[in-house]
Each structure stands twice: as structure tokens, then as C-alpha cells.
Design a protein around this motif. Structure first.
Motif, PDB file in Angstrom:
ATOM      1  N   TYR A  18       0.826  -1.207   0.000  1.00 55.53           N
ATOM      2  CA  TYR A  18       0.000   0.000   0.000  1.00 55.53           C
ATOM      3  C   TYR A  18       0.863   1.261   0.000  1.00 55.53           C
ATOM      4  N   ILE A  19       1.852   1.313   0.887  1.00 57.50           N
ATOM      5  CA  ILE A  19       2.691   2.508   0.986  1.00 57.50           C
ATOM      6  C   ILE A  19       3.478   2.731  -0.300  1.00 57.50           C
ATOM      7  N   CYS A  20       4.012   1.659  -0.860  1.00 57.87           N
ATOM      8  CA  CYS A  20       4.811   1.797  -2.082  1.00 57.87           C
ATOM      9  C   CYS A  20       3.963   2.241  -3.260  1.00 57.87           C
ATOM     10  N   ASN A  21       2.687   1.928  -3.214  1.00 56.55           N
ATOM     11  CA  ASN A  21       1.791   2.352  -4.297  1.00 56.55           C
ATOM     12  C   ASN A  21       1.480   3.843  -4.233  1.00 56.55           C
ATOM     13  N   ILE A  22       1.556   4.422  -3.029  1.00 55.73           N
ATOM     14  CA  ILE A  22       1.172   5.827  -2.910  1.00 55.73           C
ATOM     15  C   ILE A  22       2.372   6.759  -2.695  1.00 55.73           C
ATOM     16  N   PHE A  59      21.756  -1.191  -5.925  1.00 56.14           N
ATOM     17  CA  PHE A  59      21.061  -0.359  -4.938  1.00 56.14           C
ATOM     18  C   PHE A  59      22.053   0.198  -3.925  1.00 56.14           C
ATOM     19  N   ARG A  60      21.890   1.469  -3.574  1.00 61.29           N
ATOM     20  CA  ARG A  60      22.766   2.101  -2.606  1.00 61.29           C
ATOM     21  C   ARG A  60      22.007   2.528  -1.345  1.00 61.29           C
ATOM     22  N   THR A  61      20.714   2.263  -1.315  1.00 63.87           N
ATOM     23  CA  THR A  61      19.898   2.443  -0.110  1.00 63.87           C
ATOM     24  C   THR A  61      19.040   1.201   0.058  1.00 63.87           C
ATOM     25  N   ILE A  62      19.179   0.548   1.213  1.00 64.47           N
ATOM     26  CA  ILE A  62      18.436  -0.680   1.492  1.00 64.47           C
ATOM     27  C   ILE A  62      17.702  -0.513   2.818  1.00 64.47           C
ATOM     28  N   VAL A  63      16.400  -0.688   2.781  1.00 60.71           N
ATOM     29  CA  VAL A  63      15.583  -0.637   3.991  1.00 60.71           C
ATOM     30  C   VAL A  63      15.336  -2.063   4.462  1.00 60.71           C
ATOM     31  N   LEU A  64      15.638  -2.333   5.727  1.00 60.52           N
ATOM     32  CA  LEU A  64      15.347  -3.636   6.321  1.00 60.52           C
ATOM     33  C   LEU A  64      14.093  -3.513   7.173  1.00 60.52           C
ATOM     34  N   LEU A  65      13.019  -4.090   6.709  1.00 63.57           N
ATOM     35  CA  LEU A  65      11.751  -4.007   7.439  1.00 63.57           C
ATOM     36  C   LEU A  65      11.625  -5.226   8.361  1.00 63.57           C
ATOM     37  N   PHE A  66      12.450  -5.195   9.395  1.00 68.05           N
ATOM     38  CA  PHE A  66      12.508  -6.222  10.431  1.00 68.05           C
ATOM     39  C   PHE A  66      12.791  -5.540  11.758  1.00 68.05           C
ATOM     40  N   ALA A  88      13.467  -1.290  16.591  1.00 67.90           N
ATOM     41  CA  ALA A  88      12.395  -2.082  17.185  1.00 67.90           C
ATOM     42  C   ALA A  88      12.903  -3.482  17.468  1.00 67.90           C
ATOM     43  N   HIS A  89      12.413  -4.075  18.542  1.00 68.35           N
ATOM     44  CA  HIS A  89      12.867  -5.413  18.904  1.00 68.35           C
ATOM     45  C   HIS A  89      12.130  -6.504  18.131  1.00 68.35           C
ATOM     46  N   ASP A  90      10.921  -6.205  17.663  1.00 72.32           N
ATOM     47  CA  ASP A  90      10.178  -7.170  16.852  1.00 72.32           C
ATOM     48  C   ASP A  90       9.193  -6.407  15.973  1.00 72.32           C
ATOM     49  N   CYS A  91       8.303  -7.132  15.312  1.00 69.65           N
ATOM     50  CA  CYS A  91       7.435  -6.494  14.324  1.00 69.65           C
ATOM     51  C   CYS A  91       6.227  -5.780  14.931  1.00 69.65           C
ATOM     52  N   ILE A  92       5.863  -6.105  16.168  1.00 65.53           N
ATOM     53  CA  ILE A  92       4.635  -5.563  16.742  1.00 65.53           C
ATOM     54  C   ILE A  92       4.660  -4.035  16.835  1.00 65.53           C
ATOM     55  N   PRO A  93       5.721  -3.411  17.360  1.00 65.89           N
ATOM     56  CA  PRO A  93       5.730  -1.940  17.377  1.00 65.89           C
ATOM     57  C   PRO A  93       5.567  -1.322  15.986  1.00 65.89           C
ATOM     58  N   LEU A  94       6.148  -1.957  14.968  1.00 66.21           N
ATOM     59  CA  LEU A  94       6.032  -1.428  13.613  1.00 66.21           C
ATOM     60  C   LEU A  94       4.589  -1.457  13.131  1.00 66.21           C
ATOM     61  N   LEU A  95       3.862  -2.513  13.476  1.00 64.59           N
ATOM     62  CA  LEU A  95       2.462  -2.617  13.073  1.00 64.59           C
ATOM     63  C   LEU A  95       1.583  -1.643  13.859  1.00 64.59           C
ATOM     64  N   LEU A  96       1.949  -1.390  15.114  1.00 66.17           N
ATOM     65  CA  LEU A  96       1.183  -0.453  15.938  1.00 66.17           C
ATOM     66  C   LEU A  96       1.563   0.999  15.651  1.00 66.17           C
ATOM     67  N   GLY A  97       2.761   1.200  15.095  1.00 66.25           N
ATOM     68  CA  GLY A  97       3.218   2.552  14.807  1.00 66.25           C
ATOM     69  C   GLY A  97       3.845   3.246  15.990  1.00 66.25           C
ATOM     70  N   LEU A 189       0.268   3.071  10.102  1.00 66.25           N
ATOM     71  CA  LEU A 189       1.278   2.932   9.057  1.00 66.25           C
ATOM     72  C   LEU A 189       2.437   3.914   9.231  1.00 66.25           C
ATOM     73  N   SER A 190       2.380   4.746  10.260  1.00 61.83           N
ATOM     74  CA  SER A 190       3.291   5.892  10.362  1.00 61.83           C
ATOM     75  C   SER A 190       4.761   5.487  10.394  1.00 61.83           C
ATOM     76  N   TRP A 191       5.102   4.492  11.192  1.00 64.41           N
ATOM     77  CA  TRP A 191       6.506   4.107  11.335  1.00 64.41           C
ATOM     78  C   TRP A 191       7.036   3.501  10.038  1.00 64.41           C
ATOM     79  N   ILE A 192       6.275   2.573   9.458  1.00 66.35           N
ATOM     80  CA  ILE A 192       6.701   1.957   8.200  1.00 66.35           C
ATOM     81  C   ILE A 192       6.780   3.010   7.098  1.00 66.35           C
TER      82      ILE A 192
END
Length: 219
Positions: A18-22, A59-66, A88-97, A189-192
Motif C-alpha cells: 500500500y505505501i509503495c503504491n502511494i 542499490f545504494r539504499t536498502i531498507v530492512l523491514l525487520f 524495534a525489537h520485533d514487528c509488533i511496534p512497527l504494526l502499531l506505529g 502505518l506511520s513508522w513503516i
């Protein structure tokens, strides 16, 4: 050519698509199977291999979504690109923002589900369905209840991309099977979004080429 490579756990597929589409930034995404989390060393190697593939692709910029995920990010490095990583220590904070205090009353003994988890990842209830077909009811029940014995609460994360009403039946079935209390929390979605847009902030880490990711950055 895309200017950013995102290497992501598959639980974020809905949000990232979704984010990459917008977003105005041109991104290229690679999703890794969530089951790799069961062996952090295997997950680490898979992420490192993906980093090196991204380097070779230019690629010279790599985002690790973990998240740090039990040490899966420890020692990862890119020799040619900068790595952008959530603090973040795990995925939950990322999903909560937002950051989560796992020692608080609301968070202790809490198991989280999201649309991405239910659609793409393994979970103890899915594991039960696999085991009961392979073995028998008693064996399957014992295995998955051992996996869930530390939890008494279930939270379904609801967001604009994965609203609770699409997943509520599956989440209720999970909670009832394991005897967990049930509630819902609004995600964000704010953090991601900030990661993908490369916004600077205290919860976003940037490692320059040659700089290793280490635990000290994840207090």
C-alpha cells in the motif's frame, strides 16, 4: 531503476504494498518467509544474502523491514549501501506505529495477530491444523499448547489496510481454541511509512556502508 530496495518480512506485505503504491519514492521490495524467524541464524543469513544481492543489483539504499528479532540483525552489514532499519525489537511496534513496553500489564502474556500474520505467516493454530493431519489430536494439542503456554491474551491489530472486521472471525477462532481473552488495537502505518520515505527520527537507524548492525542500537 528503483532507487530503494526494501527487504521485508512477509507479515508487512499488505502495509508495504500500500505505501509503495502511494509514495513518490521508487521502491523495489523483496519479501522473506516469516517461518525463518524460528531459526534466527537462518533468518540472518537470508537477510545478509538479500543485502548482497541488492548491492550487486546496484542499490545504494536498502531498507530492512525487520525488528531486531532475537538477534537476527546482529552483525549484518552492507559494504556498498546504507542500511535503514527500525529501532524495534520485533514487528509488533512497527504494526502499531509506536514503541511497546512489554513489561506493562497490558502487554505481559499478550500474543498479537495482524492481517499480514493471518494471511502470510505461520501461527500456532495453523500449526495445530498441520499436526492433527500428520499425527493425532492429542499430539497436535500438546505441541501447540506448549507453544502458547506463556500467553493469556490475544490482540488483533486493526488498520486501514487490514481492518479488524476482515480478520475477526479467524482471530476469535484462535482465541477460543487457546482460551485467550480477546481485544483489538488500532495499528498505524506511520513508522513503516517513515522508513520507506527515509525520514530521520529517533526510531529509525541508518548504518553507513561498512557499518555493522549491533545490539547496542536496540536498547
Amino acid at each position: 531503476m528503483s532507487i530503494i530496495r526494501v527487504i521485508s518480512c512477509e507479515v508487512f506485505r499488505h502495509e508495504l504494498d500500500y505505501i509503495c503504491n502511494i509514495t513518490s519514492k521508487t521502491t523495489d521490495s523483496v519479501f522473506l518467509n516469516q517461518d525463518l524467524h524460528q531459526q534466527p541464524d537462518d533468518l540472518k543469513q537470508c537477510i545478509q544474502d538479500s543485502i548482497e544481492e541488492a548491492e550487486k543489483a546496484g542499490f545504494r539504499t536498502i531498507v530492512l523491514l525487520f525488528g531486531y528479532c532475537g538477534g537476527a540483525l546482529e552483525g549484518l552489514v552492507s559494504t556498498k549501501a546504507k542500511l535503514v532499519v527500525p529501532r524495534a525489537h520485533d514487528c509488533i511496534p512497527l504494526l502499531l506505529g509506536r514503541q511497546v513496553d512489554r513489561t506493562s500489564h497490558d502487554e505481559v502474556d499478550t500474543f498479537y495477530l495482524s492481517g499480514g500474520w493471518l494471511d502470510y505467516a505461520s501461527d500456532p493454530y495453523k500449526k495445530y491444523l498441520e499436526l492433527v493431519d500428520k499425527y493425532d489430536e492429542e499430539t497436535a494439542q500438546w505441541c501447540v499448547r506448549e507453544m502458547m503456554k506463556a500467553y493469556s491474551k490475544l490482540v488483533l491489530i486493526s488498520s486501514e489496510i487490514c481492518p479488524a472486521h476482515h480478520y475477526r472471525d479467524a482471530a476469535h477462532r484462535f482465541a477460543e481454541f487457546f482460551g485467550l481473552s480477546y481485544r483489538e488495537k488500532n495499528g498505524s502505518l506511520s513508522w513503516i511509512n517513515s522508513l520507506i520515505k527515509l525520514r530521520e527520527g529517533k526510531d529509525i537507524l541508518v548504518f553507513q556502508a561498512g557499518q555493522k548492525i549491533t545490539k547496542e542500537y536496540f536498547p
